[in-house]
Design a protein around this motif. Sequence first.
Motif, PDB file in Angstrom:
ATOM      1  N   ALA A 173       0.835  -1.203   0.000  1.00  8.87           N
ATOM      2  CA  ALA A 173       0.000   0.000   0.000  1.00  8.87           C
ATOM      3  C   ALA A 173       0.870   1.254   0.000  1.00  8.87           C
ATOM      4  CB  ALA A 173      -0.926   0.010   1.212  1.00  8.87           C
ATOM      5  N   GLY A 174       0.636   2.111  -0.969  1.00  4.10           N
ATOM      6  CA  GLY A 174       1.342   3.385  -1.020  1.00  4.10           C
ATOM      7  C   GLY A 174       0.557   4.485  -0.340  1.00  4.10           C
ATOM      8  N   GLY A 175      -0.699   4.191   0.015  1.00  2.00           N
ATOM      9  CA  GLY A 175      -1.523   5.180   0.689  1.00  2.00           C
ATOM     10  C   GLY A 175      -2.495   4.532   1.647  1.00  2.00           C
ATOM     11  N   ILE A 176      -2.593   5.112   2.832  1.00  2.00           N
ATOM     12  CA  ILE A 176      -3.593   4.703   3.820  1.00  2.00           C
ATOM     13  C   ILE A 176      -4.389   5.949   4.160  1.00  2.00           C
ATOM     14  CG2 ILE A 176      -4.029   3.896   6.170  1.00  2.00           C
ATOM     15  CD1 ILE A 176      -1.420   2.288   5.965  1.00  2.00           C
ATOM     16  N   ALA A 177      -5.702   5.870   3.971  1.00  2.00           N
ATOM     17  CA  ALA A 177      -6.583   6.964   4.354  1.00  2.00           C
ATOM     18  C   ALA A 177      -7.366   6.517   5.575  1.00  2.00           C
ATOM     19  CB  ALA A 177      -7.524   7.330   3.212  1.00  2.00           C
ATOM     20  N   LEU A 178      -7.394   7.378   6.579  1.00  3.93           N
ATOM     21  CA  LEU A 178      -8.044   7.068   7.846  1.00  3.93           C
ATOM     22  C   LEU A 178      -9.018   8.188   8.177  1.00  3.93           C
ATOM     23  CD1 LEU A 178      -6.708   5.305  10.766  1.00  3.93           C
ATOM     24  CD2 LEU A 178      -7.282   7.642  11.284  1.00  3.93           C
ATOM     25  N   PHE A 179     -10.228   7.823   8.584  1.00  3.05           N
ATOM     26  CA  PHE A 179     -11.216   8.815   8.999  1.00  3.05           C
ATOM     27  C   PHE A 179     -11.647   8.495  10.418  1.00  3.05           C
ATOM     28  CE2 PHE A 179     -15.565  10.020   9.863  1.00  3.05           C
ATOM     29  CZ  PHE A 179     -15.513  11.377   9.614  1.00  3.05           C
ATOM     30  N   VAL A 180     -11.705   9.543  11.249  1.00  2.00           N
ATOM     31  CA  VAL A 180     -12.151   9.412  12.626  1.00  2.00           C
ATOM     32  C   VAL A 180     -13.341  10.341  12.827  1.00  2.00           C
ATOM     33  CG1 VAL A 180     -11.505   9.674  15.050  1.00  2.00           C
ATOM     34  CG2 VAL A 180      -9.791   8.935  13.377  1.00  2.00           C
ATOM     35  N   GLY A 181     -14.487   9.775  13.172  1.00  2.00           N
ATOM     36  CA  GLY A 181     -15.682  10.565  13.475  1.00  2.00           C
ATOM     37  C   GLY A 181     -15.791  10.739  14.970  1.00  2.00           C
ATOM     38  N   THR A 182     -15.921  11.991  15.410  1.00  6.53           N
ATOM     39  CA  THR A 182     -15.995  12.293  16.839  1.00  6.53           C
ATOM     40  C   THR A 182     -17.338  12.937  17.183  1.00  6.53           C
ATOM     41  OG1 THR A 182     -14.991  14.460  16.485  1.00  6.53           O
ATOM     42  CG2 THR A 182     -13.504  12.639  17.009  1.00  6.53           C
ATOM     43  N   VAL A 183     -17.678  12.888  18.443  1.00  9.61           N
ATOM     44  CA  VAL A 183     -18.895  13.539  18.932  1.00  9.61           C
ATOM     45  C   VAL A 183     -18.603  15.024  19.060  1.00  9.61           C
ATOM     46  CG1 VAL A 183     -20.561  13.689  20.812  1.00  9.61           C
ATOM     47  CG2 VAL A 183     -19.595  11.454  20.170  1.00  9.61           C
ATOM     48  N   ARG A 184     -19.346  15.838  18.308  1.00  7.88           N
ATOM     49  CA  ARG A 184     -19.132  17.285  18.377  1.00  7.88           C
ATOM     50  C   ARG A 184     -20.116  17.898  19.375  1.00  7.88           C
ATOM     51  NH1 ARG A 184     -21.347  16.609  13.038  1.00  7.88           N
ATOM     52  NH2 ARG A 184     -23.495  17.315  13.032  1.00  7.88           N
ATOM     53  N   ASN A 185     -19.861  19.145  19.731  1.00  2.27           N
ATOM     54  CA  ASN A 185     -20.645  19.814  20.772  1.00  2.27           C
ATOM     55  C   ASN A 185     -21.848  20.579  20.244  1.00  2.27           C
ATOM     56  OD1 ASN A 185     -19.528  22.066  19.590  1.00  2.27           O
ATOM     57  ND2 ASN A 185     -18.478  22.800  21.438  1.00  2.27           N
ATOM     58  N   HIS A 186     -22.193  20.397  18.973  1.00  2.00           N
ATOM     59  CA  HIS A 186     -23.343  21.109  18.407  1.00  2.00           C
ATOM     60  C   HIS A 186     -23.899  20.341  17.212  1.00  2.00           C
ATOM     61  CE1 HIS A 186     -20.084  22.205  15.724  1.00  2.00           C
ATOM     62  NE2 HIS A 186     -21.001  22.446  14.815  1.00  2.00           N
ATOM     63  N   ASP A 187     -25.144  20.611  16.899  1.00  2.00           N
ATOM     64  CA  ASP A 187     -25.760  20.072  15.698  1.00  2.00           C
ATOM     65  C   ASP A 187     -26.985  20.915  15.377  1.00  2.00           C
ATOM     66  OD1 ASP A 187     -26.022  18.306  13.507  1.00  2.00           O
ATOM     67  OD2 ASP A 187     -27.520  17.144  14.592  1.00  2.00           O
ATOM     68  N   GLY A 188     -27.075  21.361  14.145  1.00  2.00           N
ATOM     69  CA  GLY A 188     -28.239  22.131  13.723  1.00  2.00           C
ATOM     70  C   GLY A 188     -28.468  23.393  14.529  1.00  2.00           C
ATOM     71  N   GLY A 189     -27.393  24.022  14.987  1.00  2.00           N
ATOM     72  CA  GLY A 189     -27.518  25.258  15.743  1.00  2.00           C
ATOM     73  C   GLY A 189     -27.799  25.068  17.224  1.00  2.00           C
ATOM     74  N   ALA A 190     -27.862  23.827  17.684  1.00  2.00           N
ATOM     75  CA  ALA A 190     -28.132  23.559  19.102  1.00  2.00           C
ATOM     76  C   ALA A 190     -26.901  22.928  19.747  1.00  2.00           C
ATOM     77  CB  ALA A 190     -29.332  22.631  19.246  1.00  2.00           C
ATOM     78  N   ASP A 191     -26.706  23.230  21.030  1.00  2.00           N
ATOM     79  CA  ASP A 191     -25.582  22.652  21.776  1.00  2.00           C
ATOM     80  C   ASP A 191     -25.891  21.210  22.154  1.00  2.00           C
ATOM     81  OD1 ASP A 191     -24.147  25.035  21.698  1.00  2.00           O
ATOM     82  OD2 ASP A 191     -24.998  25.757  23.588  1.00  2.00           O
ATOM     83  N   VAL A 192     -24.950  20.310  21.874  1.00  2.00           N
ATOM     84  CA  VAL A 192     -25.090  18.898  22.208  1.00  2.00           C
ATOM     85  C   VAL A 192     -24.288  18.619  23.476  1.00  2.00           C
ATOM     86  CG1 VAL A 192     -24.561  16.539  21.467  1.00  2.00           C
ATOM     87  CG2 VAL A 192     -25.424  18.203  19.807  1.00  2.00           C
ATOM     88  N   ASP A 193     -24.942  18.005  24.460  1.00  2.00           N
ATOM     89  CA  ASP A 193     -24.257  17.623  25.695  1.00  2.00           C
ATOM     90  C   ASP A 193     -23.690  16.217  25.618  1.00  2.00           C
ATOM     91  OD1 ASP A 193     -24.751  20.041  26.942  1.00  2.00           O
ATOM     92  OD2 ASP A 193     -26.514  19.332  28.024  1.00  2.00           O
ATOM     93  N   ALA A 194     -24.457  15.304  25.013  1.00  2.00           N
ATOM     94  CA  ALA A 194     -24.038  13.905  24.912  1.00  2.00           C
ATOM     95  C   ALA A 194     -24.903  13.220  23.867  1.00  2.00           C
ATOM     96  CB  ALA A 194     -24.189  13.213  26.266  1.00  2.00           C
ATOM     97  N   LEU A 195     -24.514  12.009  23.536  1.00  2.00           N
ATOM     98  CA  LEU A 195     -25.360  11.235  22.637  1.00  2.00           C
ATOM     99  C   LEU A 195     -25.124   9.764  22.862  1.00  2.00           C
ATOM    100  CD1 LEU A 195     -23.430  10.053  20.195  1.00  2.00           C
ATOM    101  CD2 LEU A 195     -23.693  12.333  19.303  1.00  2.00           C
ATOM    102  N   GLY A 196     -26.033   8.992  22.327  1.00  2.00           N
ATOM    103  CA  GLY A 196     -25.910   7.546  22.407  1.00  2.00           C
ATOM    104  C   GLY A 196     -26.128   6.946  21.036  1.00  2.00           C
TER     105      GLY A 196
END
Length: 153
Positions: free
Chosen positions: A41-64
């Motif tokens: 392999a000459g290339g490895i692409a890695l994506f990490v999805g994290t829990v962000r603190n907002h969505d749709g203009g509202a503050d997110v505290d936590a999620l499940g």
Amino acid sequence: MALTNDHPGEHAAQEPIKLLGIRETALSVDEVFRAVGDDAAGGIALFVGTVRNHDGGADVDALGYSCHPTAEAEMRRIAEKVVADYPVRALAAVHRVGDLEVGDLAVVVAVACPHRGEAFEACRKLIDDLKHEAPIWKHQKFSDGTEEWVGAC
């Protein structure tokens, strides 16, 4: 020296799906990265999805996250499609379920291909299709006390 695509490393590996899973415990970027290591392999692409603190203009505290019992089988189907469409040397994807906090890792995917462009494209296809097709649901809890269920992933 003429360049050809006759070298076996220019093609998909025999068994490129190295790691797939749904986890109730914290995810490891290192585990996923190690899983896709491939000398061809000459290339490895890695994506990490994290829990962000907002969505749709509202503050997110936590999620499940929760999932259907068929979620891992669907992840495999999606991974197999990516492998069929790109010269994947190695592929890995893990998704978290359970209660997460802002900053936690929700999903980690990686794809190794002979060249970087293929790796980027295959990784993007993998995460986009997982997000839209895998039966994994997100339950967001907002700072104002409201809650929202979001479709797949």
